[in-house]
Design a protein around this motif. Structure first.
Motif, PDB file in Angstrom:
ATOM      1  N   THR A   1      17.533   0.571   3.906  1.00 58.64           N
ATOM      2  CA  THR A   1      16.864   1.793   3.424  1.00 58.64           C
ATOM      3  C   THR A   1      17.277   2.008   1.966  1.00 58.64           C
ATOM      4  O   THR A   1      16.842   1.285   1.095  1.00 58.64           O
ATOM      5  CB  THR A   1      17.235   2.993   4.316  1.00 58.64           C
ATOM      6  N   HIS A   2      18.119   3.015   1.711  1.00 58.37           N
ATOM      7  CA  HIS A   2      18.618   3.291   0.363  1.00 58.37           C
ATOM      8  C   HIS A   2      20.077   3.708   0.427  1.00 58.37           C
ATOM      9  O   HIS A   2      20.503   4.379   1.373  1.00 58.37           O
ATOM     10  CB  HIS A   2      17.817   4.422  -0.306  1.00 58.37           C
TER      11      HIS A   2
ATOM     12  N   TYR B   1      24.066   3.708  -5.844  1.00 61.59           N
ATOM     13  CA  TYR B   1      24.703   2.589  -6.531  1.00 61.59           C
ATOM     14  C   TYR B   1      26.214   2.822  -6.513  1.00 61.59           C
ATOM     15  O   TYR B   1      26.693   3.815  -7.041  1.00 61.59           O
ATOM     16  CB  TYR B   1      24.193   2.498  -7.969  1.00 61.59           C
TER      17      TYR B   1
ATOM     18  N   ASP C   1      16.290  -9.083  -5.184  1.00 61.61           N
ATOM     19  CA  ASP C   1      15.284  -8.829  -4.158  1.00 61.61           C
ATOM     20  C   ASP C   1      15.092 -10.049  -3.260  1.00 61.61           C
ATOM     21  O   ASP C   1      14.250 -10.047  -2.362  1.00 61.61           O
ATOM     22  CB  ASP C   1      13.946  -8.425  -4.777  1.00 61.61           C
TER      23      ASP C   1
ATOM     24  N   GLN D   1      18.082  -3.892  -4.422  1.00 61.65           N
ATOM     25  CA  GLN D   1      17.180  -3.751  -5.560  1.00 61.65           C
ATOM     26  C   GLN D   1      17.340  -2.382  -6.205  1.00 61.65           C
ATOM     27  O   GLN D   1      17.601  -1.390  -5.506  1.00 61.65           O
ATOM     28  CB  GLN D   1      15.724  -3.887  -5.108  1.00 61.65           C
TER      29      GLN D   1
ATOM     30  N   ALA E   1      16.391   1.168  -7.310  1.00 57.13           N
ATOM     31  CA  ALA E   1      15.402   2.053  -6.700  1.00 57.13           C
ATOM     32  C   ALA E   1      15.219   3.350  -7.468  1.00 57.13           C
ATOM     33  O   ALA E   1      14.512   4.241  -7.029  1.00 57.13           O
ATOM     34  CB  ALA E   1      15.807   2.364  -5.259  1.00 57.13           C
TER      35      ALA E   1
ATOM     36  N   LYS F   1      20.044   4.761  -7.234  1.00 62.81           N
ATOM     37  CA  LYS F   1      20.087   4.211  -5.884  1.00 62.81           C
ATOM     38  C   LYS F   1      19.739   2.728  -5.857  1.00 62.81           C
ATOM     39  O   LYS F   1      19.135   2.189  -6.781  1.00 62.81           O
ATOM     40  CB  LYS F   1      19.119   4.967  -4.963  1.00 62.81           C
ATOM     41  N   LEU F   2      20.134   2.097  -4.762  1.00 65.00           N
ATOM     42  CA  LEU F   2      19.714   0.742  -4.439  1.00 65.00           C
ATOM     43  C   LEU F   2      18.868   0.789  -3.175  1.00 65.00           C
ATOM     44  O   LEU F   2      19.132   1.600  -2.279  1.00 65.00           O
ATOM     45  CB  LEU F   2      20.926  -0.158  -4.182  1.00 65.00           C
ATOM     46  N   LYS F   3      17.871  -0.072  -3.099  1.00 68.02           N
ATOM     47  CA  LYS F   3      17.097  -0.215  -1.874  1.00 68.02           C
ATOM     48  C   LYS F   3      17.213  -1.645  -1.376  1.00 68.02           C
ATOM     49  O   LYS F   3      17.555  -2.567  -2.128  1.00 68.02           O
ATOM     50  CB  LYS F   3      15.626   0.149  -2.098  1.00 68.02           C
TER      51      LYS F   3
END
Length: 270
Positions: A70-71, A74, A84, A112, A114, A118-120
């Motif tokens: 999900t998310h 960072y 990715d 990745q 986001a 954030k990272l996703k």
């Protein structure tokens, strides 16, 4: 962020006793397997618990990759590879001598960008390949908008194929608090459990039911090693609330339940 305390509940001579444990990994009691995947679901404290477990495993000499389906925010002061595709992570690790050392464990975070710090997660098919690059792959597999309890909707949580273990999380600050303020997707409680929750408060029995139900936090993990983690056991009142939840879980699940307290909460921990 630091892990302050870990507790389990033991029954002796008809009485229940809280036992302080030396580390989270020991308390969870997962059987360690090669290229193991452990997912974190539910509400409060998933990110804090996941990184605490990652550090413990690294201290045991394990190579750990942390990611999300999900998310997550960072992480600060962590080795991060923005990717990715699993191949990008593999290429990075080829030149990382520490990762291939037999003497020290490592923690690597990947995902990745986001936005909003954030990272996703990458595609599930790519994420599943990360397991082959690590001893243990830890995945935050659920989002709860930083609320301590959650009822999943259709399509949640997002568990990886090959997941060995699932840690279902909840924050003890949910107990005695209004549903609307502390449970993500609280409006699903009537359909999932037949509860009328509007303008009422969450009880230990209700939290326990969510945590062990296939309509709740254990959704999708019915055939997997499943553990329950009650976060924010930060004082005597919270410990008491945690014991009440554990008792409501029943003997089988109470033996697979852990309480934790953290010294500091990382920005973005849920």
């Amino acid at each position: 962020m630091g892990l302050k305390s870990v507790y389990t509940l033991n029954g002796r001579h008809g009485k229940t006793a809280v036992t302080r444990r030396s580390c989270l990994w020991e308390a969870l009691g997962f059987p360690l397997k090669d290229h193991m995947i452990i997912c974190f679901t539910g509400g409060g404290g998933k990110t804090s618990a996941m990184f605490a477990l990652a550090d413990e495993l690294a201290d045991m000499g394990k190579r750990v990759i942390v990611t999300t389906s999900t998310h997550i925010f960072y992480p600060e002061n962590r080795k991060v590879v923005l990717a990715d595709q699993a191949g990008t992570v593999k290429d990075f690790l080829k030149d990382d001598q520490e990762w291939h050392s037999d003497h020290t464990g490592q923690v690597l975070v990947t995902g990745q960008p986001a936005g909003e710090g954030k990272l996703k997660g990458m595609a599930l098919s790519e994420m599943e390949q990360l397991s082959g690059l690590s001893d243990v792959l830890l995945v935050e597999a659920d989002g709860a908008k930083r609320l301590p309890l959650k009822i999943p909707r259709e399509g949640e949580p997002v568990l990886l194929k090959g997941t060995h273990g699932v840690v279902g999380c909840a924050g003890l600050d949910a107990i005695g608090s209004p549903w609307e303020e502390t449970c993500f997707r609280w409006e699903l409680a009537k359909a999932a459990f037949g509860w009328q929750t509007e303008k009422s408060f969450i009880t230990p029995a209700q939290a326990a039911r969510i945590l062990i139900s296939s309509s709740g936090t254990r959704k999708g993990a019915e055939s997997m090693e499943y553990r329950i983690l009650l976060n924010k056991a930060d004082n005597e009142n919270r410990l008491f609330q945690g014991i009440q939840v554990m008792k409501c879980l029943g003997e089988e699940w109470a033996g697979r339940c852990v309480m934790t307290s953290f010294l500091h909460h990382r920005k973005g921990s849920e």
